[in-house]
Write a protein that holds these residues in place. Structure first.
Motif, short mmCIF file in Angstrom:
data_model
loop_
_atom_site.label_atom_id
_atom_site.label_comp_id
_atom_site.label_asym_id
_atom_site.label_seq_id
_atom_site.Cartn_x
_atom_site.Cartn_y
_atom_site.Cartn_z
N TRP B 29 11.85 -17.24 -26.00
CA TRP B 29 10.46 -17.22 -26.46
C TRP B 29 9.72 -18.47 -25.99
O TRP B 29 8.56 -18.42 -25.61
CB TRP B 29 10.44 -17.11 -27.98
CG TRP B 29 9.09 -17.29 -28.62
CD1 TRP B 29 8.10 -16.37 -28.73
CD2 TRP B 29 8.58 -18.47 -29.26
NE1 TRP B 29 7.02 -16.89 -29.39
CE2 TRP B 29 7.30 -18.18 -29.73
CE3 TRP B 29 9.11 -19.75 -29.49
CZ2 TRP B 29 6.51 -19.11 -30.41
CZ3 TRP B 29 8.33 -20.69 -30.17
CH2 TRP B 29 7.05 -20.36 -30.62
N GLU B 35 2.74 -24.11 -24.79
CA GLU B 35 2.02 -24.06 -26.07
C GLU B 35 2.95 -23.57 -27.19
O GLU B 35 2.82 -23.97 -28.34
CB GLU B 35 0.74 -23.21 -25.95
CG GLU B 35 0.88 -21.70 -25.94
CD GLU B 35 1.51 -21.14 -24.66
OE1 GLU B 35 1.75 -21.90 -23.70
OE2 GLU B 35 1.78 -19.93 -24.63
N ARG B 36 3.93 -22.74 -26.83
CA ARG B 36 4.89 -22.30 -27.83
C ARG B 36 5.86 -23.43 -28.18
O ARG B 36 6.24 -23.60 -29.34
CB ARG B 36 5.68 -21.10 -27.33
CG ARG B 36 4.81 -19.88 -27.11
CD ARG B 36 5.62 -18.69 -26.67
NE ARG B 36 4.74 -17.61 -26.24
CZ ARG B 36 5.17 -16.47 -25.73
NH1 ARG B 36 6.47 -16.24 -25.61
NH2 ARG B 36 4.33 -15.54 -25.37
N PHE B 39 4.16 -25.55 -30.58
CA PHE B 39 4.17 -24.96 -31.92
C PHE B 39 5.53 -25.17 -32.58
O PHE B 39 5.63 -25.52 -33.76
CB PHE B 39 3.87 -23.45 -31.84
CG PHE B 39 3.94 -22.75 -33.18
CD1 PHE B 39 2.88 -22.78 -34.07
CD2 PHE B 39 5.10 -22.06 -33.56
CE1 PHE B 39 2.96 -22.16 -35.31
CE2 PHE B 39 5.18 -21.43 -34.80
CZ PHE B 39 4.11 -21.48 -35.67
N LYS B 42 5.77 -28.77 -33.77
CA LYS B 42 4.95 -29.04 -34.96
C LYS B 42 5.54 -28.37 -36.20
O LYS B 42 5.58 -28.96 -37.28
CB LYS B 42 3.51 -28.55 -34.73
CG LYS B 42 2.72 -29.43 -33.78
CD LYS B 42 1.23 -29.12 -33.83
CE LYS B 42 0.95 -27.74 -33.27
NZ LYS B 42 -0.50 -27.47 -33.10
N THR B 43 5.98 -27.14 -36.01
CA THR B 43 6.52 -26.40 -37.16
C THR B 43 7.79 -27.06 -37.68
O THR B 43 7.94 -27.24 -38.89
CB THR B 43 6.81 -24.94 -36.75
OG1 THR B 43 5.64 -24.40 -36.16
CG2 THR B 43 7.17 -24.09 -37.97
#
Lengths: 178, 385
Positions: B29, B35-36, B39, B42-43
């Motif tokens: 993924w 950008e993933r 994410f 950050k997550t």
């Protein structure tokens, strides 16, 4: 009802609602987007559309839960573009765990479950969690009060959240809103 | 490989609970998607350290200024800019651009797609066409009959003075009521039978019914309340089946562009003759007969009849309906076309209740809120992606 006043384009009511909810909605959005800028952007765009669509609004729930649900949906839309989904409400519960007590009304049911789950944590862990989230204290302050190092506070909080999440995940069911 | 990542996997990863499959899913993924990866970073850190935003650090007043500018000052500026210096024009264009980007599609276009209303075209036996619309009364005459339209409802009233020989003539004169997409109409026939006609529907009937039988032809969807007449059956001919009744209430859905013909019985009893097989099906109240034209099969099942006749009272009730069925139903009433982008699960099932007067954009938002699909509107075409 306050929302009827927005419908009548009452700027004062709009302003009051904005001041009251904006910070809490931003913090709530953090649970999904994790960065201040995107959270502020999304909550601002929500308020803009609230005002511009005020004549078309038909809200059956309380304004508060309408606000939080709308922001949640906007966040989820954004995540959809990243090809991320939140099947088991992980982000939702995380966000509620991380939010302050004032968000109680967002989802009273889940909030009650969080409180119950906090009560079941080991005493020190529960105390740290309370101080951090219900009283809004900084890690430093908590460490000083309890006379422990900051790193321990951090670890305890992480464990507390993990335990809470596991408990909550078992007791929350997934709801597809329609 | 699913193309969406469940955030639960990131949670598990932090807690070292992922299995090989989930590890692979996460890696693929993220691969080639900065950008993933961002994410994910950050997550994870949010999961690890908790919230980084303090309520008191959020700058409410500058946020307020920002949206106040957009909502209340910008519209005035825009007006002013028409005659103003170029540099203001540029500033405004920049803001407009910004605004267009932040506005959702539904806000911009949907106004062109509106809920349906009462409208129909009546074709008399001499071929003349009459438009029936809300808020316009019309009185028309066929031999021996007065036809009155209130704009929502059409009534046939026989003139009693006619001789019986003339009446027999009338049974051969057919009228046709044509409901366009985005329309509906109510019809009261010469025998007192009431018919609610849904969008994109056509019904042909004689001005007066014969003594031995009452026969109408239907394409589309209608709800009938047939006045009981002993020994004078009421027959509804559709492409695929003939329904025969004495006096009852039921809904027929027989659109030529759909494989299924469904007949739902509210009360009384009906007999359905299936064209293809010659088979007779007797229906009891609370049951629905579905004939599949594509594979020539028929099935009878118990249903919640109210869901299928809700449309005549201004509601749409979707009970375990596929996305495709739902779009098809909505498109007739709101009069739009639609197309699915690849990968959209058309067979996804939905439950829900809508008002037929709901604004189209509200309906799309409700469906979008399930986070399963999104809509893009171009004129009168809706793209589901």
């Amino acid at each position: 009802m306050t929302l009827n006043k927005i419908k009548k384009n009452n700027q004062d009511v709009f302003e009051a609602l904005f001041e009251q909810y904006y910070p809490h909605l931003v913090k709530f959005a953090e649970g999904y987007l994790h960065d201040l800028q995107s959270c502020e952007d999304i909550v601002q765009s929500f308020f803009i559309s609230l005002w511009t669509n005020s004549d078309k609004l038909s809200i059956t729930s309380s304004p508060k839960s309408y606000f939080f649900t709308s922001v949640k949906n906007l966040c989820l839309n954004k995540l959809r573009d990243l090809k991320v989904q939140d099947k088991h409400q992980v982000l939702y519960i995380e966000s509620l765990i991380n939010s302050d007590a004032e968000n109680e009304v967002v989802d009273p049911e889940i909030f009650r479950m969080i409180r119950n789950a906090v009560d079941e944590l080991p005493p020190q862990m529960a105390e740290i969690f309370q101080k951090r989230y219900y009283e809004g204290k900084q890690l430093k302050e908590i460490a000083a009060e309890l006379n422990i190092v900051e790193g321990t506070v951090k670890t305890q909080l992480f464990r507390a959240r993990s335990t809470l999440r596991d408990k909550l995940q078992k007791s929350t069911k997934i709801i597809l809103v329609f | 490989m699913k193309n969406k990542l469940d955030v639960g996997i990131i949670w598990k990863k932090i807690h070292r609970q992922t299995n090989d499959l989930e590890e692979k899913e996460l890696a693929s993924w993220m691969k080639n998607h900065p950008e993933r990866q961002e994410f994910y970073k950050k997550t994870s850190s949010y999961f690890e350290t908790g919230s980084q935003i303090e309520i008191k650090d959020i700058d409410v007043s500058s946020a307020k200024k920002k949206i106040y500018f957009q909502l209340f000052i910008l519209p005035k500026l825009r007006f002013f800019a028409r005659g103003a210096a170029v540099f203001i024009g540029i500033a405004v264009i920049a803001f407009l651009f910004n605004e267009i980007q932040t506005k959702t599609i539904s806000e911009k276009f949907v106004k062109r797609i509106e809920p349906g209303s009462s409208k129909a075209t009546l074709i008399l036996s001499d071929g003349s066409r009459h438009t029936l619309e809300e808020a316009s009364n019309k009185k028309l005459k066929e031999k021996g009959t007065i036809i009155i339209s209130s704009g929502k409802q059409l009534n046939y009233e026989a003139l009693s003075s006619e001789k019986s020989e003339d009446l027999r003539q009338l049974t051969k004169r057919y009228n046709t009521l044509n409901i366009p997409r985005g329309g509906e109409f109510f019809l009261s026939l010469s025998d007192g039978t009431k018919v609610w006609l849904n969008a994109e529907t056509r019904l042909s009937y004689p001005i007066q019914f014969e003594e031995k039988e009452r026969k109408v032809e239907l394409i589309g969807e209608a709800y009938f309340e047939v006045t009981p007449h002993n020994d004078r059956p009421f027959r509804i001919v559709t492409n695929g089946q003939v329904i025969e009744v004495l006096g009852t209430s039921f809904n027929v859905n027989a659109y030529p562009d759909e494989d299924l013909i469904s007949t739902t019985l509210v009360e009384g009893s009906v007999k359905i003759k299936v064209d293809e097989t010659g088979q007779d099906i007797l229906l009891e109240p609370g049951f629905q007969c579905r004939i599949d034209k594509s594979n020539k099969t028929s099935a009878v099942s118990k249903v919640n009849v109210l869901n299928f006749i809700a449309w005549k009272d201004g509601d749409y009730v979707f009970d375990n309906e596929t996305l495709e069925e739902m779009m098809s139903t909505l498109s007739r009433w709101y009069d739009f076309t639609y197309s699915f982008e690849n990968n959209i699960p058309r067979q996804l099932r939905f439950d829900g209740k809508l008002k037929r007067t709901d604004k189209f954009e509200e309906i799309l938002t409700i469906i979008e809120n399930t986070n399963e699909v999104k809509f893009k509107i171009e004129e009168k075409n809706v793209i589901i992606y």
